[in-house]
Design a protein around this motif. Structure first.
Motif, PDB file in Angstrom:
ATOM      1  N   ASP A  42      20.361  -1.364   7.601  1.00 44.24           N
ATOM      2  CA  ASP A  42      20.831  -1.767   8.934  1.00 44.24           C
ATOM      3  C   ASP A  42      21.028  -0.566   9.856  1.00 44.24           C
ATOM      4  O   ASP A  42      21.027  -0.715  11.078  1.00 44.24           O
ATOM      5  N   ARG A  43      21.207   0.624   9.265  1.00 46.37           N
ATOM      6  CA  ARG A  43      21.446   1.833  10.058  1.00 46.37           C
ATOM      7  C   ARG A  43      20.190   2.699  10.211  1.00 46.37           C
ATOM      8  O   ARG A  43      20.252   3.775  10.774  1.00 46.37           O
ATOM      9  N   CYS A  44      19.083   2.216   9.665  1.00 52.09           N
ATOM     10  CA  CYS A  44      17.842   2.998   9.671  1.00 52.09           C
ATOM     11  C   CYS A  44      16.775   2.332  10.525  1.00 52.09           C
ATOM     12  O   CYS A  44      16.797   1.119  10.735  1.00 52.09           O
ATOM     13  N   HIS A  45      15.820   3.161  10.923  1.00 51.69           N
ATOM     14  CA  HIS A  45      14.604   2.641  11.543  1.00 51.69           C
ATOM     15  C   HIS A  45      13.627   2.406  10.397  1.00 51.69           C
ATOM     16  O   HIS A  45      13.115   3.360   9.811  1.00 51.69           O
ATOM     17  N   VAL A  46      13.417   1.127  10.051  1.00 44.33           N
ATOM     18  CA  VAL A  46      12.688   0.770   8.837  1.00 44.33           C
ATOM     19  C   VAL A  46      11.322   0.188   9.160  1.00 44.33           C
ATOM     20  O   VAL A  46      11.178  -0.629  10.063  1.00 44.33           O
ATOM     21  N   ARG A  47      10.342   0.605   8.379  1.00 40.78           N
ATOM     22  CA  ARG A  47       9.010  -0.020   8.418  1.00 40.78           C
ATOM     23  C   ARG A  47       8.917  -0.895   7.181  1.00 40.78           C
ATOM     24  O   ARG A  47       8.901  -0.399   6.067  1.00 40.78           O
ATOM     25  N   TYR A  48       8.915  -2.209   7.402  1.00 38.69           N
ATOM     26  CA  TYR A  48       8.767  -3.141   6.286  1.00 38.69           C
ATOM     27  C   TYR A  48       7.281  -3.391   6.055  1.00 38.69           C
ATOM     28  O   TYR A  48       6.568  -3.794   6.969  1.00 38.69           O
ATOM     29  N   VAL A  49       6.842  -3.131   4.843  1.00 39.25           N
ATOM     30  CA  VAL A  49       5.438  -3.313   4.481  1.00 39.25           C
ATOM     31  C   VAL A  49       5.323  -4.639   3.738  1.00 39.25           C
ATOM     32  O   VAL A  49       6.046  -4.882   2.767  1.00 39.25           O
ATOM     33  N   THR A  50       4.419  -5.498   4.194  1.00 32.53           N
ATOM     34  CA  THR A  50       4.300  -6.840   3.628  1.00 32.53           C
ATOM     35  C   THR A  50       2.893  -7.075   3.083  1.00 32.53           C
ATOM     36  O   THR A  50       2.026  -6.200   3.151  1.00 32.53           O
ATOM     37  N   GLU A  51       2.672  -8.299   2.600  1.00 34.09           N
ATOM     38  CA  GLU A  51       1.347  -8.670   2.095  1.00 34.09           C
ATOM     39  C   GLU A  51       0.295  -8.636   3.195  1.00 34.09           C
ATOM     40  O   GLU A  51      -0.894  -8.580   2.914  1.00 34.09           O
ATOM     41  N   GLN A  52       0.721  -8.645   4.453  1.00 33.02           N
ATOM     42  CA  GLN A  52      -0.228  -8.505   5.563  1.00 33.02           C
ATOM     43  C   GLN A  52      -0.777  -7.073   5.633  1.00 33.02           C
ATOM     44  O   GLN A  52      -1.888  -6.847   6.108  1.00 33.02           O
ATOM     45  N   ASP A  53       0.026  -6.114   5.160  1.00 32.35           N
ATOM     46  CA  ASP A  53      -0.403  -4.706   5.166  1.00 32.35           C
ATOM     47  C   ASP A  53      -1.279  -4.388   3.959  1.00 32.35           C
ATOM     48  O   ASP A  53      -2.292  -3.724   4.089  1.00 32.35           O
ATOM     49  N   PHE A  54      -0.838  -4.819   2.782  1.00 32.85           N
ATOM     50  CA  PHE A  54      -1.707  -4.734   1.603  1.00 32.85           C
ATOM     51  C   PHE A  54      -1.312  -5.829   0.625  1.00 32.85           C
ATOM     52  O   PHE A  54      -0.141  -6.142   0.451  1.00 32.85           O
TER      53      PHE A  54
END
Length: 195
Positions: free
Chosen positions: A162-174
């Motif tokens: 919640d305190r970070c700038h996060v890149r969530y990687v999903t099945e759409q990415d790989f």
């Protein structure tokens, strides 16, 4: 500065499993060895963070670096493990994996590592709608935030995200099979997965 250090989190009490999950076996390999092998292709150094009661057992079974959480924050879960490795390592990124994902594959680590980007504080797997804070990378600039949370006795991974700038990687990415991200919590779950 080294680019990436790997962390295998193996300090849980494994109460539901009935014995330390790190030493359960799948296809002739200990669970923790699967995690180490997964990280080896992306990390220059690898640490196994474990409970004091398991150190001797690990040291009999592996030549990897095995450490305990920093004494001040011992018992505060994965966040304490990440903090401890960040203190020891000078790597830009810390790549975290739990020891209880026996279907994890090197290819997942390799694909995820490609998303390391200075714009983000954390790169986290979120395949199939499940955020996996323990399958991901944390930039060392998160160290101060982690320390503040531990000092406040807030050891929830969600509090850090919640305190970070996060890149969530999903099945759409790989794409990766869903079972790869499944944690084993009980021996019968593992039996179900193996059959």
């Amino acid at each position: 500065m080294k680019r990436m250090t790997g962390v295998v989190l193996a300090g849980g009490q494994s109460r539901r499993f009935g014995s330390p999950k790190a030493f359960a076996k799948f296809k002739g390999k200990y669970f923790f060895e699967i995690a180490v092998e997964t990280l080896r292709t992306v990390a220059e150094d690898i640490y196994i963070v474990s409970h004091p009661s398991l150190l001797d057992c690990f040291r009999q079974k592996t030549a990897e670096k095995v450490i305990m959480d920093d004494e001040r924050y011992r018992g505060q879960g994965p966040l304490a493990g990440i903090y401890t490795v960040m203190k020891k390592s000078e790597a830009e990124w810390i790549f975290v994996l739990p020891c209880d994902m026996p279907y994890m594959r090197r290819e997942v680590a390799e694909k995820l590592a490609k998303y390391a980007n200075e714009k983000f504080d954390a790169i986290i797997c979120a395949h199939f709608g499940r955020i996996q804070p323990l399958v991901g990378m944390y930039h060392r600039r998160t160290f101060e935030q982690i320390e503040k949370l531990l000092q406040a006795k807030d050891n929830r991974m969600k509090s850090l995200l919640d305190r970070c700038h996060v890149r969530y990687v999903t099945e759409q990415d790989f794409w990766e099979n869903e079972i790869v991200f499944r944690n084993v919590n009980k021996p019968n779950e593992f039996d179900d997965m193996v059959t």
